[in-house]
Enzyme design. Structure first.
Site, PDB file in Angstrom:
ATOM      1  N   GLU A 210     -11.374  11.200   6.003  1.00  0.00           N
ATOM      2  CA  GLU A 210      -9.948  10.976   5.741  1.00  0.00           C
ATOM      3  C   GLU A 210      -9.306  12.288   5.327  1.00  0.00           C
ATOM      4  O   GLU A 210      -9.844  12.991   4.452  1.00  0.00           O
ATOM      5  CB  GLU A 210      -9.735  10.003   4.569  1.00  0.00           C
ATOM      6  CG  GLU A 210      -9.730   8.559   4.922  1.00  0.00           C
ATOM      7  CD  GLU A 210      -9.218   7.696   3.772  1.00  0.00           C
ATOM      8  OE1 GLU A 210      -8.413   8.178   2.941  1.00  0.00           O
ATOM      9  OE2 GLU A 210      -9.636   6.544   3.688  1.00  0.00           O
TER      10      GLU A 210
ATOM     11  N   ASN B  11     -13.895   1.197   0.651  1.00  0.00           N
ATOM     12  CA  ASN B  11     -13.094   2.411   0.704  1.00  0.00           C
ATOM     13  C   ASN B  11     -12.832   2.939  -0.707  1.00  0.00           C
ATOM     14  O   ASN B  11     -12.129   2.288  -1.499  1.00  0.00           O
ATOM     15  CB  ASN B  11     -11.751   2.132   1.392  1.00  0.00           C
ATOM     16  CG  ASN B  11     -10.820   3.340   1.335  1.00  0.00           C
ATOM     17  OD1 ASN B  11     -11.039   4.324   2.033  1.00  0.00           O
ATOM     18  ND2 ASN B  11      -9.799   3.287   0.475  1.00  0.00           N
ATOM     19  N   GLU B  12     -13.423   4.078  -1.017  1.00  0.00           N
ATOM     20  CA  GLU B  12     -13.107   4.878  -2.201  1.00  0.00           C
ATOM     21  C   GLU B  12     -13.452   4.245  -3.541  1.00  0.00           C
ATOM     22  O   GLU B  12     -12.993   4.719  -4.578  1.00  0.00           O
ATOM     23  CB  GLU B  12     -11.625   5.310  -2.186  1.00  0.00           C
ATOM     24  CG  GLU B  12     -11.297   6.217  -1.004  1.00  0.00           C
ATOM     25  CD  GLU B  12      -9.865   6.748  -0.974  1.00  0.00           C
ATOM     26  OE1 GLU B  12      -9.030   6.225  -1.710  1.00  0.00           O
ATOM     27  OE2 GLU B  12      -9.614   7.686  -0.204  1.00  0.00           O
TER      28      GLU B  12
ATOM     29  N   TRP C 105       0.866  -1.189   0.000  1.00  0.00           N
ATOM     30  CA  TRP C 105       0.000   0.000   0.000  1.00  0.00           C
ATOM     31  C   TRP C 105       0.897   1.232   0.000  1.00  0.00           C
ATOM     32  O   TRP C 105       2.127   1.100  -0.022  1.00  0.00           O
ATOM     33  CB  TRP C 105      -0.938  -0.011   1.217  1.00  0.00           C
ATOM     34  CG  TRP C 105      -2.253   0.630   0.879  1.00  0.00           C
ATOM     35  CD1 TRP C 105      -2.634   1.895   1.155  1.00  0.00           C
ATOM     36  CD2 TRP C 105      -3.335   0.035   0.159  1.00  0.00           C
ATOM     37  NE1 TRP C 105      -3.899   2.127   0.660  1.00  0.00           N
ATOM     38  CE2 TRP C 105      -4.348   1.007   0.039  1.00  0.00           C
ATOM     39  CE3 TRP C 105      -3.533  -1.236  -0.409  1.00  0.00           C
ATOM     40  CZ2 TRP C 105      -5.555   0.757  -0.623  1.00  0.00           C
ATOM     41  CZ3 TRP C 105      -4.739  -1.474  -1.064  1.00  0.00           C
ATOM     42  CH2 TRP C 105      -5.728  -0.483  -1.161  1.00  0.00           C
ATOM     43  N   ASP C 106       0.296   2.425   0.030  1.00  0.00           N
ATOM     44  CA  ASP C 106       1.185   3.602  -0.027  1.00  0.00           C
ATOM     45  C   ASP C 106       1.832   3.909   1.324  1.00  0.00           C
ATOM     46  O   ASP C 106       2.569   4.884   1.459  1.00  0.00           O
ATOM     47  CB  ASP C 106       0.504   4.831  -0.663  1.00  0.00           C
ATOM     48  CG  ASP C 106      -0.734   5.311   0.053  1.00  0.00           C
ATOM     49  OD1 ASP C 106      -1.091   4.711   1.081  1.00  0.00           O
ATOM     50  OD2 ASP C 106      -1.358   6.289  -0.424  1.00  0.00           O
ATOM     51  N   TRP C 107       1.555   3.068   2.333  1.00  0.00           N
ATOM     52  CA  TRP C 107       2.271   3.142   3.607  1.00  0.00           C
ATOM     53  C   TRP C 107       2.748   1.772   4.063  1.00  0.00           C
ATOM     54  O   TRP C 107       3.203   1.631   5.203  1.00  0.00           O
ATOM     55  CB  TRP C 107       1.381   3.742   4.705  1.00  0.00           C
ATOM     56  CG  TRP C 107      -0.060   3.321   4.543  1.00  0.00           C
ATOM     57  CD1 TRP C 107      -1.074   4.090   4.064  1.00  0.00           C
ATOM     58  CD2 TRP C 107      -0.633   2.024   4.779  1.00  0.00           C
ATOM     59  NE1 TRP C 107      -2.253   3.361   4.002  1.00  0.00           N
ATOM     60  CE2 TRP C 107      -2.012   2.091   4.436  1.00  0.00           C
ATOM     61  CE3 TRP C 107      -0.126   0.798   5.247  1.00  0.00           C
ATOM     62  CZ2 TRP C 107      -2.880   0.998   4.548  1.00  0.00           C
ATOM     63  CZ3 TRP C 107      -0.994  -0.290   5.357  1.00  0.00           C
ATOM     64  CH2 TRP C 107      -2.349  -0.179   5.010  1.00  0.00           C
TER      65      TRP C 107
HETATM   66  C1  BMA Z   1      -6.728   7.080   1.016  1.00  0.00           C
HETATM   67  C2  BMA Z   1      -6.826   5.885   1.904  1.00  0.00           C
HETATM   68  C3  BMA Z   1      -5.685   4.981   1.730  1.00  0.00           C
HETATM   69  C4  BMA Z   1      -4.400   5.724   1.549  1.00  0.00           C
HETATM   70  C5  BMA Z   1      -4.541   7.152   1.962  1.00  0.00           C
HETATM   71  C6  BMA Z   1      -3.302   7.965   1.760  1.00  0.00           C
HETATM   72  O1  BMA Z   1      -6.818   6.746  -0.305  1.00  0.00           O
HETATM   73  O2  BMA Z   1      -8.068   5.262   1.754  1.00  0.00           O
HETATM   74  O3  BMA Z   1      -5.929   4.159   0.624  1.00  0.00           O
HETATM   75  O4  BMA Z   1      -3.388   5.104   2.217  1.00  0.00           O
HETATM   76  O5  BMA Z   1      -5.561   7.761   1.238  1.00  0.00           O
HETATM   77  O6  BMA Z   1      -2.942   8.045   0.420  1.00  0.00           O
END
Ligand code: BMA
Length: 886
Positions: A554, A456-457, A190-192
């Site tokens: 978020e 999510n998204e 993932w991005d983290w």
């Molecule tokens: C959103 C989250 C994660 C991601 C975060 C930071 O998209 O739902 O998918 O880690 O932003 O980019």
């Protein structure tokens, strides 16, 4: 409530029959790889990576570049096997099942060399009838297929049209087609987070034997009957009746503290049976409700259920029952188009304050009870009341939700789908249906869960066309979207749990999304539902860049974890911001540059002649930047709760991205891997305080709003002080008349043109002075002391160097002098220093402000650039009291 863990040996009194026997297959198993060249013991629950590590065959998977070095582990097909003797006479039992609480993920299961079933979903619970194959001495084998290879096969077999994204961005160094396998989506990177697509048996395994009939599970939902003004409890119990004859008997449900006991007769027909009971609680008895943290107690009541069945079969269960209502309010707002989006708990509107939860480790066998408690305690310690269990991770373990119930943490529960489109062929849907039905059953009795959310998204991904789907093909994907989240998941939620709301996605427009046919033109609208907002380019000190949304679920900024955390997984050559390691751990394109850019807008970037010093100072500064950015944004959302400005507002939620880390790497988290607090977490404790004065500027006028999450109105005063950076004494101070802070509101308290404020206070300039303010009453401090910078700190004039020492509550470090860095300063008890200047005072008065690592006292090039968290009143000024609002 440990419904699913309570096992099952129920032998009650004379003349009773054993309800069931259970034999655990936890512990030592044998593991071997595809070609048989590697054979090793491994623990269950566990995974191959952990077994290899425990046998000394690999290093810590998180060390340096090992995520790439150990890719082979996930690409191999492993087998778990075990031989065992059943310690009771198996022939005496009519029905024997193999129960697997969690298999990760693709496996074929052989019992005494007979294939008894297959698994394809790590979120499902599997039960296989082994009555005809079980013996006294047995062998069991789980032949796994690599989830990475399986996902690739599935995607290839889906020939009609592609289901994007194929692969994660290269910077994530991950695996492809994770959307084709029902497995923790972030385990492919993932991005983290790293790519560790584990294989193994990740939850309990056991054999259950029973006669006559067996209670498989039971759930309950408290329902408040408004017209009768009384609570009821809906109880549902699922049985397996083994024989061909019906089983009769009675059931007694008791909640002694509520003076409630009720008896019901029942008759269970053969096969799988569901028993529904309805328990009335007399309206003459006071039922204490469960409240979120900061709003009241988390009162629960012990309940027992005793089934007395034919043949002397007694089954007894106990659980904790909590009473609360939850409503998602979507109604018109005066002066603003669209609809509100907020939660009422027990009829009371509540601003949701908190963060987003991701898996606490790539290897779930390393997530201990202690770690969960540490992380969740940190949530309430930071004045949060909500966590969103994000859809790219896992449905958390029972203990997580038990702790949330106990601590008063509301949970926004996503179903596990994230940032992708998904297939909807029958096999996939069947697997998802089983997963969803099971998870609803497992989790629905928890009061902490206040909403289900489909994904999510994914609505945004589809409607904002993240994957560049041609407009003519879009209907196919919309149809798949509706099939998965509406026709299957939503239907299952409505059938299985009517006690809390459901939304299809996050972000979504709620009722508007429904009205638009389940997908909105702009799911991230400020006028409906929730939003996700990220902007790394604009100046985060400028609140005008943030969306005045109904609910921010978020938002966030990255920072680096502290050096002590990184040190454990790196070596000397890694310790610079531009090292191969620093680039490798950054999974968000451009992330390291974005952090420096944002920090550079207001701080002088470190440039010591000592490269290690520069690295540590840079890490530190990214944390300062992140904390200040998220503070500004969160305070904006909190002060927008009661207002409509330019037709927008009534913000009722702020959940920043993200609470915790999965490994030691840069991320949006406020808690580092292992639980150490970053600067942001200390800040959160303040910016989420129940009573908070928020300062900001608009067109050169300085404003203060008062935000209250309390249920009642309180009378208090606001003190506004101006300090020069170079002295401990405020240059001026004013206290307002008594004002009433209305409960549950954000109101304008104060305004003054900055020029006047500066003129009034001697020789102040924007660069030489700083403003602080707090709420108090009768010598009690009621809020954190907040502050407002009048210029960037890189332009501030008069800052002096601080001389700081500190002590930590960490038992191992107790009373040690705080020098370079405290390895776990989660709780810092005291700090002492020679407060030569105001910048030193910041640390002394505001313990929460302590950075998770302090630069050494020599060469502290940026020490004088530390932001002032609070320039609070001294205890003497407050008459010796220092009390909180509640
Ligand atoms: C959103 C989250 C994660 C991601 C975060 C930071 O998209 O739902 O998918 O880690 O932003 O980019």
């Amino acid at each position: 409530m440990r419904l699913h863990l309570l096992l099952l040996l129920a032998l009650c009194g004379t003349g009773t029959t054993a309800a069931a026997l259970s034999y655990s297959l936890r512990g030592n198993w044998s593991i071997c790889n595809g070609n048989g060249s590697l054979e090793l013991p491994g623990a269950v629950p566990g995974c191959v990576h952990s077994a290899l590590f425990q046998q000394g065959l690999i290093q810590d998977s998180y060390y340096r570049f090992n995520d790439l070095n150990y890719r082979w582990i996930s690409l191999d097909n492993w087998t778990y096997s075990k031989e065992f003797k059943i310690p009771f006479e198996i022939s005496k039992w009519q029905k024997v099942n193999l129960i697997l609480e969690g298999v990760d993920t693709i496996s074929k299961i052989l019992f005494n060399e007979v294939t008894i079933g297959e698994t394809d979903n790590m979120f499902n619970r599997y039960s296989f009838d082994i009555t005809n194959v079980v013996r006294d001495v047995n062998s069991i084998e789980l032949r796994f297929q690599s989830a990475v290879l399986y996902a690739a096969q599935q995607s290839k077999a889906h020939t009609r049209y592609p289901v994007p994204p194929d692969c994660p961005p290269l910077v994530q160094k991950g695996e492809c087609h994770v959307n084709f396998v029902r497995k923790e989506q972030c385990s492919f990177s993932w991005d983290w987070g790293p790519s560790f697509p584990t294989q193994g048996i990740w939850k309990d395994v056991r054999i259950e034997a029973y006669n006559i009939c067996h209670l498989n599970d039971f759930t309950f939902s408290p329902i408040y009957d408004k017209s009768a003004q009384a609570w009821n409890l809906e109880i549902e119990a699922t049985f397996d009746v083994v024989g061909s004859k019906p089983v009769g008997g009675q059931v007694i449900v008791a909640i002694p503290k509520l003076q409630t006991q009720q008896m019901y007769n029942l008759e269970l027909q053969p096969g799988k049976r569901i028993v529904e009971l309805f328990l009335n609680i007399s309206k003459n008895i006071t039922v204490e409700t469960w409240w979120p943290h900061g709003h009241g107690n988390q009162t629960g009541y012990n309940m027992t259920i005793l089934f007395e069945l034919d043949g002397g079969l007694n089954i007894e269960k106990s659980a904790k029952v909590y009473f609360r209502t939850v409503e998602l309010i979507e109604e018109p707002i005066k002066g603003s188009p669209g609809l509100s989006f907020y939660f009422k708990i027990n009829g009371f509107p509540i601003f949701l304050k908190g963060s987003n939860w991701i898996p606490a480790d790539s290897f779930q066998d390393r997530v201990t009870s202690e770690l969960l408690r540490l992380l969740l305690q940190s949530v309430v310690d930071a004045n949060m009341n909500t966590l969103r269990v994000w859809g790219g991770g896992i449905y958390e373990q029972d203990e997580f939700y038990e702790l949330c119930d106990e601590l008063g943490i509301m949970v926004w529960q996503d179903f596990m789908f994230a940032c992708a489109l998904y297939p909807t062929d029958q096999g996939f849907l069947d697997s998802v249906r089983a997963e969803v039905a099971y998870q609803i059953k497992r989790l629905k009795s928890h009061p902490s869960i206040i909403i289900w959310s489909g994904n999510n998204e994914n609505e945004e991904a589809l409607m904002m066309n993240w994957y560049h789907i041609s407009i003519t093909d879009r209907p196919i994907y919309i149809r798949d979207y509706v099939t998965l989240y509406v026709k299957n998941i939503r239907e299952l939620v409505l059938a299985g749990d009517k006690s809390r709301p459901f939304i299809t996605s996050s972000p979504t427009n709620g009722a508007e999304t429904v009205a638009e046919g389940w997908v909105s033109q702009n799911p991230n609208s400020n006028y409906f539902g929730d939003v996700h907002f990220y902007d790394y380019i604009s100046d985060c000190w400028n609140w005008k860049v943030f969306p005045r949304a109904r609910f921010a679920s978020e938002y966030g900024y990255q920072s680096w974890p502290s050096f002590s955390t990184l040190e454990k997984v790196s070596s000397t050559e890694d310790w610079s911001f531009s090292s191969k390691f620093s680039l490798h751990r950054q999974h968000h394109e451009g992330g390291n540059k974005q952090m420096l850019y944002q920090a550079g807008l207001h701080f002088k970037l470190p440039k010591s002649t000592d490269p290690l010093r520069t690295f540590k100072d840079t890490i530190y500064l990214t944390q300062v930047m992140q904390a200040q950015c998220v503070k500004t944004e969160t305070e904006f959302y909190r002060r927008s709760r009661s207002e409509i400005v330019d037709q927008q507002g009534h913000t009722m939620g702020a959940l920043y991205w993200q609470l915790n880390d999965i490994w030691q790497a840069p991320s949006w988290a406020s808690l580092e891997y292992g639980g150490k607090w970053k600067m942001l977490h200390y800040f959160a404790q303040n910016f989420f305080a129940p009573l908070l004065p928020v300062g900001f500027e608009n067109e050169n006028t300085f404003y203060i709003y008062g935000v209250s999450d309390l249920h009642s109105d309180y009378s208090m005063t606001l003190t506004v002080r101006v300090h020069t950076w170079s002295s401990l004494e405020p240059v001026c101070s004013c206290v307002t008349e008594h004002l009433v802070m209305k409960g549950g509101e954000a109101v304008h308290l104060y305004e003054e043109p900055v020029s006047e404020l500066l003129r009034r206070c001697g020789n102040c300039t924007r660069e030489s002075c700083v403003v602080s303010f707090y709420l108090s009453a009768d010598h009690e401090l009621l809020s954190p002391t907040n502050y407002h910078f009048l210029s960037s700190l890189k332009e501030a004039v008069g800052l002096c160097k601080a001389q700081i020492t500190g002590t930590s509550l960490n038992p191992r470090l107790c009373s040690q002098t705080y020098r370079e860095e405290i390895s776990n300063p989660k709780k810092i008890t005291s700090v002492s220093m020679a407060p030569a200047s105001l910048s030193a005072l910041v640390f002394q008065q505001q313990k929460l402000m302590l950075p998770s690592q302090l630069p050494g006292q020599a060469n502290m090039s940026h020490m004088d650039l530390v932001p002032v968290a609070a320039l609070g009143p001294s205890l003497e000024q407050l008459g010796g009291h220092h009390l909180s609002a509640r």
